[in-house]
Design a protein around this motif. Structure first.
Motif, PDB file in Angstrom:
ATOM      1  N   GLY A  24       0.783  -1.224   0.000  1.00 26.40           N
ATOM      2  CA  GLY A  24       0.000   0.000   0.000  1.00 26.40           C
ATOM      3  C   GLY A  24       0.813   1.270   0.000  1.00 26.40           C
ATOM      4  O   GLY A  24       0.257   2.360   0.121  1.00 26.40           O
ATOM      5  N   LEU A  25       2.086   1.198  -0.148  1.00 28.65           N
ATOM      6  CA  LEU A  25       2.922   2.391  -0.211  1.00 28.65           C
ATOM      7  C   LEU A  25       2.882   2.975  -1.617  1.00 28.65           C
ATOM      8  O   LEU A  25       2.731   2.259  -2.598  1.00 28.65           O
ATOM      9  CB  LEU A  25       4.360   2.048   0.181  1.00 28.65           C
ATOM     10  N   VAL A  26       2.988   4.293  -1.734  1.00 32.48           N
ATOM     11  CA  VAL A  26       2.962   4.943  -3.038  1.00 32.48           C
ATOM     12  C   VAL A  26       4.260   5.703  -3.238  1.00 32.48           C
ATOM     13  O   VAL A  26       4.919   6.106  -2.289  1.00 32.48           O
ATOM     14  CB  VAL A  26       1.759   5.906  -3.166  1.00 32.48           C
ATOM     15  N   GLU A  27       4.575   5.940  -4.519  1.00 35.59           N
ATOM     16  CA  GLU A  27       5.773   6.708  -4.837  1.00 35.59           C
ATOM     17  C   GLU A  27       5.474   8.198  -4.738  1.00 35.59           C
ATOM     18  O   GLU A  27       4.318   8.628  -4.792  1.00 35.59           O
ATOM     19  CB  GLU A  27       6.246   6.367  -6.241  1.00 35.59           C
ATOM     20  N   ILE A  28       6.509   8.987  -4.609  1.00 37.53           N
ATOM     21  CA  ILE A  28       6.352  10.435  -4.495  1.00 37.53           C
ATOM     22  C   ILE A  28       5.734  11.003  -5.770  1.00 37.53           C
ATOM     23  O   ILE A  28       4.876  11.886  -5.717  1.00 37.53           O
ATOM     24  CB  ILE A  28       7.708  11.099  -4.195  1.00 37.53           C
ATOM     25  N   THR A  29       6.138  10.488  -6.922  1.00 41.68           N
ATOM     26  CA  THR A  29       5.608  11.002  -8.189  1.00 41.68           C
ATOM     27  C   THR A  29       4.107  10.762  -8.289  1.00 41.68           C
ATOM     28  O   THR A  29       3.368  11.620  -8.773  1.00 41.68           O
ATOM     29  CB  THR A  29       6.333  10.363  -9.376  1.00 41.68           C
ATOM     30  N   GLU A  30       3.650   9.613  -7.832  1.00 44.75           N
ATOM     31  CA  GLU A  30       2.211   9.325  -7.848  1.00 44.75           C
ATOM     32  C   GLU A  30       1.467  10.266  -6.909  1.00 44.75           C
ATOM     33  O   GLU A  30       0.378  10.750  -7.234  1.00 44.75           O
ATOM     34  CB  GLU A  30       1.960   7.870  -7.448  1.00 44.75           C
ATOM     35  N   GLN A  31       2.033  10.536  -5.761  1.00 44.17           N
ATOM     36  CA  GLN A  31       1.409  11.440  -4.793  1.00 44.17           C
ATOM     37  C   GLN A  31       1.336  12.861  -5.359  1.00 44.17           C
ATOM     38  O   GLN A  31       0.322  13.538  -5.205  1.00 44.17           O
ATOM     39  CB  GLN A  31       2.213  11.434  -3.485  1.00 44.17           C
ATOM     40  N   LEU A  32       2.382  13.305  -6.035  1.00 47.51           N
ATOM     41  CA  LEU A  32       2.382  14.637  -6.625  1.00 47.51           C
ATOM     42  C   LEU A  32       1.372  14.748  -7.760  1.00 47.51           C
ATOM     43  O   LEU A  32       0.710  15.781  -7.927  1.00 47.51           O
ATOM     44  CB  LEU A  32       3.776  15.000  -7.123  1.00 47.51           C
TER      45      LEU A  32
END
Length: 72
Positions: A58-66
């Motif tokens: 369930g962790l997301v990458e920074i690029t996906e969050q941005l």
């Protein structure tokens, strides 16, 4: 008798025997540790495997969050 090798110094032979045992032990230990290191090296995860496992947790990458923040 000494010329044909039947008489020998027992203290000197004991020292050589102890050095032989120590040398064989070091060679055996180094062989075992070499193969153990090779086995551990083969079990290491690649970066892609770590990312796949993190996404499964369930962790997301920074690029996906941005991207999500800019779309809002």
């Amino acid at each position: 008798m000494k010329e044909i090798g039947l008489v020998f110094n027992t203290k000197k032979m004991l020292r050589y025997f102890i050095l032989l045992i120590i040398g064989l032990t070091l060679m055996f230990y180094s062989a075992i540790s070499y193969y153990e290191q090779q086995r551990l090296f083969e079990q290491r995860l690649t970066d892609e495997e770590v990312i796949i496992r993190a996404k499964a947790l369930g962790l997301v990458e920074i690029t996906e969050q941005l991207k999500e923040k800019t779309n809002d």
